[in-house]
Design a protein around this motif. Sequence first.
Motif, PDB file in Angstrom:
ATOM      1  N   MET A 253       0.852  -1.186   0.000  1.00  0.00           N
ATOM      2  CA  MET A 253       0.000   0.000   0.000  1.00  0.00           C
ATOM      3  C   MET A 253       0.895   1.246   0.000  1.00  0.00           C
ATOM      4  N   ILE A 254       0.678   2.144  -0.948  1.00  0.00           N
ATOM      5  CA  ILE A 254       1.494   3.350  -1.086  1.00  0.00           C
ATOM      6  C   ILE A 254       0.635   4.580  -0.788  1.00  0.00           C
ATOM      7  N   SER A 255       1.129   5.422   0.139  1.00  0.00           N
ATOM      8  CA  SER A 255       0.454   6.677   0.482  1.00  0.00           C
ATOM      9  C   SER A 255       0.947   7.771  -0.453  1.00  0.00           C
ATOM     10  N   MET A 256       0.026   8.351  -1.202  1.00  0.00           N
ATOM     11  CA  MET A 256       0.426   9.404  -2.139  1.00  0.00           C
ATOM     12  C   MET A 256       0.738  10.709  -1.413  1.00  0.00           C
ATOM     13  N   ASN A 257       0.190  10.907  -0.213  1.00  0.00           N
ATOM     14  CA  ASN A 257       0.618  12.052   0.606  1.00  0.00           C
ATOM     15  C   ASN A 257       2.102  11.930   0.928  1.00  0.00           C
ATOM     16  N   TRP A 258       2.523  10.741   1.221  1.00  0.00           N
ATOM     17  CA  TRP A 258       3.926  10.478   1.560  1.00  0.00           C
ATOM     18  C   TRP A 258       4.812  10.666   0.325  1.00  0.00           C
ATOM     19  N   VAL A 259       4.375  10.105  -0.821  1.00  0.00           N
ATOM     20  CA  VAL A 259       5.139  10.231  -2.067  1.00  0.00           C
ATOM     21  C   VAL A 259       5.321  11.694  -2.445  1.00  0.00           C
TER      22      VAL A 259
ATOM     23  N   LEU B 187       2.133   5.700   9.096  1.00  0.00           N
ATOM     24  CA  LEU B 187       2.160   4.267   9.380  1.00  0.00           C
ATOM     25  C   LEU B 187       0.763   3.669   9.277  1.00  0.00           C
ATOM     26  N   VAL B 188      -0.206   4.371   9.817  1.00  0.00           N
ATOM     27  CA  VAL B 188      -1.589   3.895   9.752  1.00  0.00           C
ATOM     28  C   VAL B 188      -2.051   3.814   8.298  1.00  0.00           C
ATOM     29  N   SER B 189      -1.704   4.827   7.481  1.00  0.00           N
ATOM     30  CA  SER B 189      -2.077   4.809   6.067  1.00  0.00           C
ATOM     31  C   SER B 189      -1.491   3.602   5.352  1.00  0.00           C
ATOM     32  N   ALA B 190      -0.279   3.217   5.765  1.00  0.00           N
ATOM     33  CA  ALA B 190       0.391   2.076   5.133  1.00  0.00           C
ATOM     34  C   ALA B 190      -0.044   0.747   5.729  1.00  0.00           C
ATOM     35  N   GLY B 191      -0.953   0.780   6.714  1.00  0.00           N
ATOM     36  CA  GLY B 191      -1.469  -0.455   7.286  1.00  0.00           C
ATOM     37  C   GLY B 191      -0.729  -0.948   8.504  1.00  0.00           C
ATOM     38  N   MET B 192       0.050  -0.045   9.177  1.00  0.00           N
ATOM     39  CA  MET B 192       0.786  -0.441  10.381  1.00  0.00           C
ATOM     40  C   MET B 192       0.260   0.330  11.585  1.00  0.00           C
ATOM     41  N   ARG B 193       0.191  -0.349  12.725  1.00  0.00           N
ATOM     42  CA  ARG B 193      -0.275   0.295  13.955  1.00  0.00           C
ATOM     43  C   ARG B 193       0.906   0.948  14.672  1.00  0.00           C
ATOM     44  N   PRO B 194       0.817   2.228  15.001  1.00  0.00           N
ATOM     45  CA  PRO B 194       1.885   2.883  15.774  1.00  0.00           C
ATOM     46  C   PRO B 194       2.028   2.252  17.151  1.00  0.00           C
TER      47      PRO B 194
END
Length: 789
Positions: free
Chosen positions: A1-7, A241-248
Motif C-alpha cells: 500500500m502506497i500513500s500518495m501524501n507520503w510520495v 504508518l496507519v495509512s500504510a497499514g501499520m499500527r503505531p
Amino acid sequence: MISMNWVSDYVDLTDEDLKELAVKITKSGVNVEKVITNKIDNLVIGEIKKVTKHPDSDHLNICMVDIGSEVTQIVCGAANVRVGLKVIVAIPGAVLPGNFEIKKGKIRGQESNGMICALFELGLEEKTIDTYAKGITELESSATVGEDPLKFLGLDDTLYELDIHKHRNNDCFYHIGFAYIVASVLSKKVTLPKSPLTEIEDDINNYLKLSVETENCPYYLAKMVKNVKIGESPDFIKKRLVSAGMRPINNVVDISNYVMLEFGQPLHFFDKDKLGDNVLVRMASDGEEITTLDGQERVLTAKDIVITDGNNPVAIAGVMGGENTEVDENTTNILIESAIFNSYSIRNTAGKLNLRSEASIRYGKGLNYEYTNMAIERACYLLEKYASGKVLSGIVKHDKVDKTKKVVNFKADEVNKLLGIKISDEDMKVELERLGFEYEYNDGNFNCTIPNRRLDIDPRVADIAEEIGKLYGYHNLVSTLPKGETKRGMYVGDVKVRKSISKRLRTLGLNEVKTYTLVSEEMSKQFKYEDKENKYLPNPMSSDKAVIRTTILPSLVNTYLYNKKRHVKDINIYEIAKTYDVNYEEDTKIAILMSGNYITNSFQGSTKVDFYLLKGIVESTLDYLGFKNRYSYEVLENENFHPGMSAKILIDREEVGVFGRIHPSTSKDEIYLCEISMSKLNKNVKALKFKEAPKYPEITKDVAFIVNKDITSSEVEMVIKKAGGRLLNNISVFDVYTGEKVADDEKQIAYSLTFNAPDRTLTEEEVMESFNNIIKKVTETVPATLRDN
C-alpha cells in the motif's frame, strides 16, 4: 500500500489528478490495482461516558458514548473499552468495507445505535491476531468529539494498492522507490529526504566489536544512539504508518518501520545494554533455539542466518528479533542494524518458520547497499529529533558487496529494432533522463549506467529497451510483421529417427501405445534377453510400480491381456520409450506386439500374424532406415521365446534386438514380439540412397536346395550372393518345405534369383553362367543338394 501524501514529499504532485496518474503508472508497467480514497460517511469521534456489563453476556459491554450531537447507547465486545476513551464510532447509515451497513438494532436484547470500530474494520489496517487482540482503536485525548476521525488521524489520504509482478524488485515496496516511478511518468525529479546528524564525540567502536562468519551477509552496518527516551511518535509518523497499514507503537519502533517504508531497508533496533559488546553474524546450528519477539520458541537449522551476542542468538537475520534484546520502555541505549542478507536464505527461513513479515519480504527481494547507508543515517536523525537520542560518531561496518557498476553500451537503433518504433537520439536522451539513468553520449553511442536501486535490471540492451518501452507505452506500439531470415523447421538427431520409425510403423498398420516406465518385480524378470540389472525403487508407490524396466516387452504383453479381456482379438501395437538399468544407463527401444489377424477381409479371407509376417515388418522398417543388406539373424535362446521361432537381429554383426513368438510355457496364445534398441540404430543410421528403376529387362530364375535342418537360410544366401556376382540383383525365399521326399533331418528352401545389368540387356548365356556357378558353389560349400523337379 502506497500513500500518495507520503510520495508527495519526494515528487511534486501539485494539481495532479491521482486517479488519472494511477492509469498512467499502470500503462508504464506497474499495475495500480486499486485507488483508495479514505472517505466513509457517518464516522465520528466519540467519548465513552459510561460502561456497564451486558446482563446476558460475559464479554459484551453496554457503553454510553458522546458523539457530539447526543449521547447514545452502543453494545461493544472489545476488551479495552473503558470510561473516558476517545474512539471511532460508526453511527447508523455508515457503510463499512464489505458493504456492511450500520443500523440501529438490539444485541442480546439491548439497544445498540452504532459500532465502536478498530482500524481493520474500516479497511485501514490488516486484520491479524495482534491487531484483533488489541481491540478498538484508541484515539488521543486531544481528539474533538463529533469530528471526522479519519481527518484527525491524517488518513484522508489517497492510497495506491499495487499488484506487483513477482520479478519486480524491491522498488515498489517503499515510497522513495515508487516516487522514482511516479517521477519518470510525470517527467519530474525526485528529492530525497535530508538527515543532518549531530554526532557526539564518543565513538561506537569503543562499545562494539563486529564479526561476520558467513558469506550470506555481504553487508552489515551498525550505529549506536544513547539516552533515548521512549514515548509517542509525532503525528506525521503515526498517520503515515496507519495509512500504510501499520499500527503505531512508540517512537523507537515507529521510526524503524517508518524508515523501512521510506527507503525499503528493514532495520533492527537492539537494546544495547542487553546485547553486550559483541555482534557475531553466522549460520545457526541444527537444533539451535531462540525465543522471538512474538514469544514463540523457534528451532533453527544450519540454513538459517542468526545475529548473536558472540555466543547466543539474539535475532533471526532478516526475519525477526529475539526477545532477549527487545527494546522496551526501560531501554535507553540502542544499537541500530542495517544490513543485507542473502535473499534466498531469508525467503527459505521465513517460509520454513511461517514468519513472513514486512521485513522478510523486502530482504527476500534484494536490497540496494546505497539505501542501506542512507536508511541508518535517517534512523539516527529521527531518533535524535523525536526520541532525544545522542548519536555516537563512527560506524561499524562489514562490506563484501560487489560495487561494480552496471553499464550497457547501445545505439538508439538497437532499442528501436527491439521495440519496433523509431526514437531519435535526442528523444532517447529524454527517456533516459525520465528514468533517472545516468548516461554519456558520443557520436550516436550511449554509455548508460543503471542505478543500484534497480536490482531487477541487467546491463543488457533488451532491459533498457523494456524500460523505455514502458514509458513510451506499450499501447502506443504499432503492430508490424517481423523481418528476418526464416529456417525450415525440422527434426534432427534421435528425435528425427524416432519420428521416422513411428511413422513407418503406423504406415504398416500398427497402433502406438504408451505404458508406464515402472513395472512390478515379476514383470521385470520376463524377457531378460540382455545382461542388464534392474533398478528397484526404495519407496515405491505400489508393488506394481516398484522397478524401473529394462525392456518394454512385458508392458506390451500386459496391454495385450487388458485388450483380450475386453474381447479385442486382433492386436497389432508398438511403443517407443526409454529404458534404464541399475546404473541409470538410458536406452531408447522400439517394441512391437502382434497377435490375431494382421489384415481382415470378409471376401478373400484374412492374413494371420505369424513369424514371417513380423519378420517382414522388421525388415521393411530396417530397409526404410537405410539398413538394407546390412542386417542378419542368429538363433535366439531365451526361456520366454519359442526356440524354433525366434531370432536375434544383427546390424553389421552387432546385436540390436530380438523378435519371435512367445514360448508356449509363457503364454498359450500365439503372440509375436519384437524389440530393437533405437539407441544402437541411431549410431549406425545413414541417409537413404536412391537408385533409378532398371531400364533393361530383369531375368528371374528359381532354384531349390535340400539342406540339413541346422543350416539357416542366411548361410545359404551368403554363398549365393558371393557366387552370383554383380549380375545378381536380388535374392528372396519363397518356400520352405519339409515332408515327403525330404529326409527327417533335412529341409528344402526355394529361392527366386533376379538378374539384371544397369547398362544392357543380359543374354541367356550370361545369366546361365552365373546361375550354374551359384548352384555349384552352394552344393559344394554349404553343402546342399539341388532339387531336380
